[in-house]
Scaffold this active site. Structure first.
Site, mmCIF file in Angstrom:
data_model
loop_
_atom_site.group_PDB
_atom_site.id
_atom_site.type_symbol
_atom_site.label_atom_id
_atom_site.label_comp_id
_atom_site.label_asym_id
_atom_site.label_seq_id
_atom_site.Cartn_x
_atom_site.Cartn_y
_atom_site.Cartn_z
ATOM 1 N N GLY A 144 0.836 -1.191 0.000
ATOM 2 C CA GLY A 144 0.000 0.000 0.000
ATOM 3 C C GLY A 144 0.872 1.244 0.000
ATOM 4 C CB CYS A 145 0.334 4.639 -1.300
ATOM 5 S SG CYS A 145 -1.435 4.875 -0.977
ATOM 6 C CE1 TYR A 146 -2.120 8.552 3.853
ATOM 7 C CE2 TYR A 146 -3.952 7.127 3.269
ATOM 8 C CZ TYR A 146 -3.453 8.392 3.496
ATOM 9 O OH TYR A 146 -4.268 9.478 3.382
ATOM 10 N N PRO A 147 1.355 2.772 3.893
ATOM 11 C CG PRO A 147 0.449 0.613 4.001
ATOM 12 C CD PRO A 147 0.315 1.918 3.272
ATOM 13 C CG LEU A 148 5.610 2.062 0.610
ATOM 14 C CD1 LEU A 148 6.090 2.492 -0.769
ATOM 15 C CD2 LEU A 148 6.313 0.785 1.038
#
EC number: 1.2.1.38
Length: 333
Positions: A147-151
């Site tokens: 996912g994008c937020y998790p990075l």
């Protein structure tokens, strides 16, 4: 020359992926599907000169295809059949949805309020974070793109977890994303008139679907507050942590040496914090470390990525490079 296919080419991530693949020196696009735009070309849908034909899913021929990308929305009914058909044909898969990111069946059931629709594939899938799972990705048939937020949460926290520096396993992450993170489907909250000259929080606390993978990869308990920024692309997360007594600032910065050889991760110089302009349109991850009350162990971490590149399509190409034996950064610099 490897041949790759794309399911879901007309979403924001699908379009970004095609832009990366057409300049990749070792890849050619075998097909690109679009459910509502089949029969048209990419340049009919987006302002681009990329003349990629778009086909329907039932027109796809997997013969001679090495790998597919599934850029389909979460919970798309035909995702599992597409993945199974590809694997049965000896074609490897990079999936953009969150269907395969949570590796533990019990954790999946807790967060999604249902059993996994393909538990065998869930257990086989490798979480697509090259900086942690590089060797597993090389050998994987199925990779779950992150996912994008998790990075922006995993990257700044992981070094502190690995070094055993955190005093508290509960962490607050305050994250802001551009509107492209919500996808291209029509939704009132992402209309120009609803996002322009305003700033709003949503799914605050323990409700956002990305929390599960953040906790899976850090081992921490996350209180997560996502916000919608009135910009097109980019994510910036501000994370509040408490360190153990006796941890020095030098210890904190030294923990990030774990990324010293990573091509896309950058620790900001002392006294500087990242902003979206550091990463827009790139694969870069920018991390800043700010002492607040170091004598009490209080620190703020700030991290940025481009949600469409390192946060989605660029990450998928990085994973593809590993899976197909190419130079990991090929087509990404």
């Amino acid at each position: 020359m490897a041949r790759v296919g794309i399911y879901g080419a007309t979403g924001y991530t699908g379009f970004e992926l095609i832009k990366l693949l057409v300049r990749h020196p070792d890849v050619e696009i075998a097909f690109a599907t679009a459910r509502s735009a089949a029969g048209q070309r990419l340049c009919d849908i987006f302002p681009t000169f990329i003349d990629q034909p778009l086909v329907s899913g039932d027109q796809v021929d997997l013969s001679g295809v090495d790998l597919i990308f599934t850029c389909l929305p979460h919970n798309t009914p035909d995702l599992i059949p597409i993945v199974r058909s590809a694997l049965d044909a000896g074609v490897r898969v990079v999936d953009f949805s969150d269907t395969f990111r949570i590796s533990d069946p019990a954790r999946y059931a807790y967060w999604r309020k249902k059993e996994h629709p393909a538990p065998d594939l869930q257990l086989e899938a490798v979480y697509g974070l090259p900086e942690r799972y590089r060797e597993q990705i090389r050998n994987a048939r199925l990779v779950a793109n992150t996912g994008c937020y998790p990075l922006t949460v995993i990257f700044p926290l992981y070094p502190l977890v690995q070094a055993g520096l955190l005093a508290d396993a509960t962490v607050i992450a305050d994250s802001k994303s551009g509107v492209s993170g919500a996808g291209r489907s029509l939704a009132l909250k992402t209309h120009f008139g609803e996002t322009h000259e305003t700033f709003s929080a949503y799914n605050v606390g323990r409700t956002h679907r990305h929390i599960a993978e953040m906790e899976q990869e850090t081992g921490l308990h996350l209180i997560f507050a996502p916000h919608l920024l009135p910009v097109y692309r980019g994510i910036l997360s501000t994370i509040y942590v408490t360190l153990k007594p006796g941890v020095s600032h030098a210890d904190v910065r030294a923990a990030y040496a774990i990324y010293a050889n990573e091509p896309f991760i950058h620790l900001m110089p002392e006294g500087r914090l990242p902003e979206l302009r550091h990463v827009a349109g790139t694969m870069d991850v920018a991390i800043g470390v700010q002492p607040v009350e170091p004598e009490r162990g209080s620190y703020i971490l700030v991290a940025c990525v481009d949600n469409l590149v390192k946060g989605a399509s660029g990450q998928a190409v990085q994973n593809m490079n590993l899976m197909l034996g190419f130079e990991e950064t090929s087509g990404l610099r």
